[in-house]
Design a protein around this motif. Structure first.
Motif, short mmCIF file in Angstrom:
data_model
loop_
_atom_site.label_atom_id
_atom_site.label_comp_id
_atom_site.label_asym_id
_atom_site.label_seq_id
_atom_site.Cartn_x
_atom_site.Cartn_y
_atom_site.Cartn_z
N GLN B 37 0.83 -1.19 0.00
CA GLN B 37 0.00 0.00 0.00
C GLN B 37 0.87 1.26 0.00
OE1 GLN B 37 -2.09 0.88 3.60
NE2 GLN B 37 -3.86 1.70 2.50
N THR B 38 0.55 2.19 -0.87
CA THR B 38 1.24 3.48 -0.86
C THR B 38 0.44 4.43 0.00
OG1 THR B 38 2.08 3.10 -3.08
CG2 THR B 38 2.07 5.36 -2.33
N LYS B 39 1.11 5.08 0.94
CA LYS B 39 0.42 6.00 1.84
C LYS B 39 1.09 7.36 1.84
CE LYS B 39 -0.54 4.75 6.08
NZ LYS B 39 -0.31 4.12 7.41
N THR B 40 0.36 8.37 2.26
CA THR B 40 0.95 9.70 2.43
C THR B 40 0.81 10.10 3.90
OG1 THR B 40 0.33 10.29 0.19
CG2 THR B 40 0.88 12.10 1.65
N GLU B 62 14.63 4.69 -2.22
CA GLU B 62 13.18 4.57 -2.46
C GLU B 62 12.44 5.82 -1.99
OE1 GLU B 62 12.02 -0.15 -2.07
OE2 GLU B 62 12.43 0.94 -0.24
N ALA B 66 10.52 8.71 -4.37
CA ALA B 66 9.07 8.93 -4.23
C ALA B 66 8.77 10.36 -3.78
CB ALA B 66 8.49 7.93 -3.24
N ILE B 82 5.36 10.73 0.76
CA ILE B 82 4.77 9.49 0.23
C ILE B 82 5.59 8.30 0.72
CG2 ILE B 82 4.32 8.20 -1.91
CD1 ILE B 82 3.92 10.94 -3.28
N PRO B 84 6.32 4.78 -0.30
CA PRO B 84 6.13 3.93 -1.48
C PRO B 84 6.18 2.44 -1.14
CG PRO B 84 8.38 4.73 -1.43
CD PRO B 84 7.72 5.26 -0.19
N SER B 85 5.16 1.96 -0.46
CA SER B 85 5.19 0.57 0.02
C SER B 85 4.25 -0.34 -0.77
CB SER B 85 4.85 0.53 1.51
OG SER B 85 5.79 1.29 2.23
N ARG B 86 4.10 -0.06 -2.05
CA ARG B 86 3.36 -0.99 -2.92
C ARG B 86 4.35 -1.49 -3.96
NH1 ARG B 86 -1.78 1.35 -4.47
NH2 ARG B 86 -2.60 0.09 -2.78
N GLU B 253 6.32 -0.61 -12.88
CA GLU B 253 7.10 -0.03 -11.78
C GLU B 253 8.51 0.22 -12.31
OE1 GLU B 253 6.99 -2.30 -8.00
OE2 GLU B 253 9.09 -1.70 -7.77
N ILE B 308 7.15 3.53 -7.86
CA ILE B 308 5.77 3.24 -7.42
C ILE B 308 5.01 2.65 -8.61
CG2 ILE B 308 3.61 4.28 -6.62
CD1 ILE B 308 5.33 6.47 -5.30
#
Lengths: 92, 325
Positions: B37-40, B62, B66, B82, B84-86, B253, B308
Motif C-alpha cells: 500500500q502506498t500512503k501519504t 526509495e 518517491a 509518500i 512507497p510501500s506498494r 514499476e 511506485i
C-alpha cells in the motif's frame, strides 16, 4: 449684367472669407505645432529617462538573477557534496 | 468493471497488513502481481527522510525517488511524504529469496505451512557500490551466523589504503564496531564470499554502499534470520523495469538503472516499450491484442521513475460495455 455683378461680389466675398479662414487656420496650426513639439520633446526626454531607468533596472534584475543562479548552483553543489559525504560515510 | 475491481483491491489490500508498518503480506491471488500500500503522511521538521524511511521499512533511495520535492535533511512541518510501500512482484519464480538490485529490495517467499495462506515478505537492502556489484544468478544460503566475526576482504583493504584511509584490522570480532551487525547469512555464490547481513550503519540501507554484500536494517535481518532455513534458494536479479497484472489491468514499476547500466539504458523509453512488448507477447496473443497502453501516463512514469507501480493500460471499453450494456 446685374446678375454678373452680384455673382462677382459673391465670389469676391467668398475669396476674402476663405483666405481669412485659411490664414487663421495657418496661424493656429503653427502655434499648436510648436506647443506639440515642446510636448513631444518633453515626452521624448521622459521616454529616454524611463528607458535609462528600465535599462538600469534590467541590469540590476539580471545581476540579481545571476546572484540567485550562483546561490542555487552553490546550494546544489553543497547538496551534492553532502549527499556524497553521507554516502561515503555509509561505506563498509 | 475493471475499475471497480482495482478500487476494491487497492482498498482491501489494507487488510493484508498484519501490523501498521508490516513487511509481511498475504500473497495476492492468481492474476494479481501487486501487493502493499502506498500512503501519504505528514511529517515534522524534527525528522529527516532517513528517519522516516527506517521507521516505515523503506530504503533511502526509495524514499528519495518517491519524494523528489521534499528536503532529505530538513523537511518542513506538515510536509506530505509518500511512503512507497506498494510493489510489483518480480517476474521470476516465487521461491526463496529474490533480490532485485535495481530496486534495492529483497522479497522472501517462505514455504507455505499446512493450512496457512502463502505470504510474501519484503525489506529494503543496501547493495554493492559501483565496481563492487553483487553477482547475479541463483545460489542458496549455506550458513547462518549470529554475532559473526568479519574478515575484511583484501580488495576492500586495498581500496581503503588507496583512498588514504586506515585499513580495517585483519579480523573484526563481534561487537559494536563490526560492520556485519549481529546476523549474517552466507551465500553459496562466488566461493561463499558474499553475505546477507545486518549493519552498524542502518542509514546505508537502500543505497549502494557495500563491498558487494547485501545489507539490511538490524531489525529486518533479525526477523528474517529466524525464518530462513539453510539451503533456501537466493536469486539475485537486476530489473529496473517491472510489469504486473491487477486482473486485466497492467501496472508498471520503474526504477533508475544502476550506474554501470546507464549506457545500456540510455534510451530508457525504448527499453521500456520493448520490455512491455516482450512481456505482453509472453502472455499470449489475446492479452497482446486486448491491452492498450496509455502513452501519456507511460511517458510520465518513465520521466519520474518513482519506484511506485503505475496503471498504464487503458480500460477495455469493449469488455466494459459487454458487462455493463
Amino acid at each position: 449684367m446685374k446678375v454678373n455683378t452680384q455673382h462677382s461680389i459673391r465670389m469676391l466675398t467668398l475669396a476674402v472669407v476663405s483666405s481669412a479662414f485659411i490664414g487663421l487656420t495657418g496661424c493656429a496650426t503653427t502655434a499648436q505645432f510648436e506647443e506639440l513639439q515642446t510636448k513631444i520633446n518633453a515626452v521624448a526626454s521622459d521616454a529616454s529617462s524611463a528607458k535609462a531607468d528600465a535599462a538600469a533596472a534590467n541590469s540590476k534584475a539580471s545581476e540579481a538573477l545571476n546572484i540567485a543562479d550562483e546561490a542555487n548552483k552553490r546550494s546544489l553543489a553543497t547538496e551534492e557534496r553532502l549527499g556524497r559525504a553521507f554516502n561515503k560515510s555509509m561505506y563498509k | 468493471m475493471n475499475k471497480l475491481l482495482i478500487i476494491f483491491f487497492l482498498l482491501s489490500s489494507n487488510f493484508f497488513i498484519k501490523s501498521t508498518y508490516a513487511e509481511t503480506w498475504t500473497l495476492p491471488p492468481s492474476g494479481v502481481d501487486i501487493f502493499g500500500q502506498t500512503k501519504t503522511i505528514k511529517v515534522s521538521s524534527k525528522d529527516t527522510l532517513l528517519d522516516i524511511a527506517r521507521q516505515y521499512d523503506i530504503g533511502q533511495a526509495e524514499i528519495l525517488l518517491a519524494n523528489p520535492n521534499v528536503d532529505r535533511w530538513l523537511p518542513e512541518d506538515n510536509d506530505e511524504v509518500i511512503l512507497p510501500s506498494r510493489y510489483i512482484i518480480p517476474n521470476v519464480d516465487r521461491k526463496g529469496l529474490v533480490i532485485n538490485l535495481a530496486e534495492m529490495r529483497v522479497y522472501y517467499f517462505p514455504e507455505t505451512q499446512n493450512g496457512n495462506k502463502p505470504v510474501v515478505i519484503t525489506h529494503p537492502v543496501g547493495i554493492g557500490r559501483m565496481d563492487w556489484i553483487t553477482p547475479l544468478g541463483t545460489s542458496k544460503i549455506i550458513e547462518k551466523k549470529k554475532d559473526p566475526t568479519w574478515i575484511p576482504p583484501k580488495s576492500l583493504q586495498l581500496d581503503r589504503i588507496a583512498n588514504g584511509e586506515q585499513p580495517y584490522p585483519s579480523i573484526v570480532p563481534p561487537g559494536p564496531t563490526n560492520p556485519l551487525g549481529k546476523h549474517a547469512m552466507r551465500l553459496s555464490i562466488a566461493g561463499g564470499s558474499y553475505l546477507i547481513h545486518g549493519t552498524i550503519k542502518p542509514f546505508g540501507v537502500g543505497m549502494r554502499v557495500s563491498a558487494g554484500c547485501i545489507r539490511m536494517y538490524p531489525e529486518d535481518i533479525e526477523a528474517l534470520f529466524n525464518k530462513i532455513p539453510v539451503g533456501t534458494q537466493v536469486r539475485v536479479i537486476n530489473e529496473p523495469i517491472k510489469l504486473g497484472w491487477l486482473f486485466d489491468s497492467l501496472f508498471i514499476e520503474l526504477h533508475p538503472p544502476l550506474e554501470e547500466d546507464q549506457e545500456k539504458y540510455q534510451d530508457y523509453e525504448r527499453k521500456v516499450i520493448a520490455f512491455i512488448n516482450d512481456f505482453l507477447a509472453s502472455q499470449g496473443d489475446k492479452r497482446m491484442q486486448d491491452i492498450e497502453i496509455d502513452q501519456e501516463v507511460l511517458k510520465q512514469a518513465i520521466h519520474e521513475k518513482s519506484g511506485i507501480p503505475v496503471l498504464v493500460s487503458l480500460p477495455d471499453i469493449e469488455n466494459t460495455l459487454a458487462i455493463n450494456p
